[in-house]
Scaffold this motif. Structure first.
Motif, PDB file in Angstrom:
ATOM      1  N   UNK A 110     -46.182 -82.185  36.873  1.00 27.82           N
ATOM      2  CA  UNK A 110     -45.771 -82.315  35.473  1.00 27.82           C
ATOM      3  C   UNK A 110     -46.863 -81.881  34.494  1.00 27.82           C
ATOM      4  N   UNK A 111     -48.117 -82.155  34.801  1.00 30.01           N
ATOM      5  CA  UNK A 111     -49.173 -81.724  33.887  1.00 30.01           C
ATOM      6  C   UNK A 111     -49.234 -80.202  33.828  1.00 30.01           C
ATOM      7  N   UNK A 112     -49.109 -79.554  34.984  1.00 28.03           N
ATOM      8  CA  UNK A 112     -49.081 -78.092  35.001  1.00 28.03           C
ATOM      9  C   UNK A 112     -47.854 -77.585  34.249  1.00 28.03           C
ATOM     10  N   UNK A 113     -46.725 -78.265  34.440  1.00 28.95           N
ATOM     11  CA  UNK A 113     -45.454 -77.827  33.858  1.00 28.95           C
ATOM     12  C   UNK A 113     -45.424 -77.962  32.342  1.00 28.95           C
ATOM     13  N   UNK A 114     -45.931 -79.101  31.840  1.00 30.68           N
ATOM     14  CA  UNK A 114     -45.678 -79.471  30.446  1.00 30.68           C
ATOM     15  C   UNK A 114     -46.920 -79.529  29.560  1.00 30.68           C
ATOM     16  N   UNK A 127     -49.930 -77.549  30.069  1.00 27.33           N
ATOM     17  CA  UNK A 127     -50.858 -76.437  30.205  1.00 27.33           C
ATOM     18  C   UNK A 127     -50.399 -75.179  29.478  1.00 27.33           C
ATOM     19  N   UNK A 128     -49.374 -75.294  28.634  1.00 27.58           N
ATOM     20  CA  UNK A 128     -48.898 -74.146  27.867  1.00 27.58           C
ATOM     21  C   UNK A 128     -48.044 -73.208  28.708  1.00 27.58           C
ATOM     22  N   UNK A 129     -47.359 -72.297  28.007  1.00 28.94           N
ATOM     23  CA  UNK A 129     -46.522 -71.332  28.711  1.00 28.94           C
ATOM     24  C   UNK A 129     -45.222 -71.941  29.202  1.00 28.94           C
ATOM     25  N   UNK A 130     -44.689 -71.370  30.259  1.00 25.56           N
ATOM     26  CA  UNK A 130     -43.403 -71.806  30.789  1.00 25.56           C
ATOM     27  C   UNK A 130     -43.591 -72.781  31.951  1.00 25.56           C
ATOM     28  N   UNK A 131     -42.486 -73.193  32.564  1.00 30.67           N
ATOM     29  CA  UNK A 131     -42.527 -74.235  33.583  1.00 30.67           C
ATOM     30  C   UNK A 131     -43.093 -73.767  34.918  1.00 30.67           C
TER      31      UNK A 131
END
Length: 283
Positions: A162-166, A168-172
């Motif tokens: 979830x941290x990478x997904x939401x 860290x910017x950009x898309x999922x």
């Protein structure tokens, strides 16, 4: 009809389960359960061949099950497709299906190790109904046309950081495409055996605690509508995988619940489609 792949990674043998649960080796019929095989699949004919003793028995005891299809050309995912999951995510109900792609090399066997990625702080789980395409789907005009393109159904764990997904910017994609983030299987069940795909219970446990307990009846966009919709934007080909969203109960929606850690055990099931079990490791 239940189709499966048996053996170590990269050396799986295609197989089919008979009515009594005996596995039969399909290596004499096809190299793999790939798009070419699925595109010609006739469940009734295959069942008759099994009953006629055409295939040798394949021993399953002690053997690994691979994903029920080899590496797909693409994995197309639907996000926020259950009302209760959208609510726990704090998201509005989508007016149209939310689509994203998951890297095809995330696909692993149903009981393979899932790796918590380096730098992860919020690795999460998602039990999902997945379908595998058996006929080319391009600009489909009806649910009936969509149904004709589905080779079968299976279980997907749409593992997500979830941290990478939401955060860290950009898309999922950054939170969806880490290695081992799509256990698939244990087998591919043909539509004639599944019946109504909108009447299946989905459940997931973490270390024996039931976390997700939902039904495909609660989808915002049903399976056939989803396949028809996706075909307006991209061509789906035999062997492609579509995952259809997850019900409520993910860690992100349970304040105060710890995210996944190495050593945790995930167990998943969907009615009629079998069970998965993964032990988490460290990347």
């Amino acid at each position: 009809m239940k189709l499966l792949r048996v053996g170590p990674p990269g050396a799986e043998r295609p197989a089919v389960l008979g009515p009594d649960g005996t596995a039969y080796d399909l290596s004499g019929r096809t190299r793999d359960l790939d798009g070419a095989f699925l595109g010609e699949l006739d469940p009734a004919e295959l069942a008759a061949a099994v009953a006629g003793g055409e295939f040798p028995v394949l021993e399953l005891a002690g053997q690994r099950l691979g994903a029920p299809v080899p590496r797909p050309g693409k994995v197309v995912c639907v996000g926020l497709n259950y009302r209760d999951h959208a609510a726990e995510a704090g998201a509005a109900i989508p007016a149209e299906p939310v689509l994203f792609l998951k890297a095809s090399n995330t696909v692993v066997g149903p009981d393979d190790e899932v790796l918590v990625p380096r730098g992860s702080s919020k690795t999460d789980y998602e039990v999902e109904l997945a379908l595998v395409i058996g006929r080319t789907a391009r600009y489909l005009e009806s649910d009936a046309a969509a149904a004709a393109c589905i080779a079968g159904y299976t279980i997907s764990n749409d593992v997500t950081e979830r941290a990478f997904q939401l955060e860290r910017g950009g898309q999922w994609d950054k939170g969806k495409c880490c290695e081992t983030f799509n256990p698939l299987g244990p087998w591919l069940v043909t539509p004639d055996e599944v019946g109504d795909p909108q009447a299946l219970g989905l459940r997931l446990w973490v270390n024996g605690e039931l976390r997700q307990d939902g039904s495909t009846a609660e989808m915002i966009f049903p399976v056939l509508e989803t396949v028809r919709y996706i075909s307006q934007f991209m061509v789906l080909e035999p062997g492609d995988v579509v995952t259809t969203g997850t019900p409520a109960g993910v860690t992100m929606g349970r304040p105060g619940t710890a995210f996944l850690q190495p050593g945790d055990v995930l167990e998943l099931e969907i009615e009629g489609l079998g069970r998965q079990r993964q032990v988490l490791g460290k990347a």
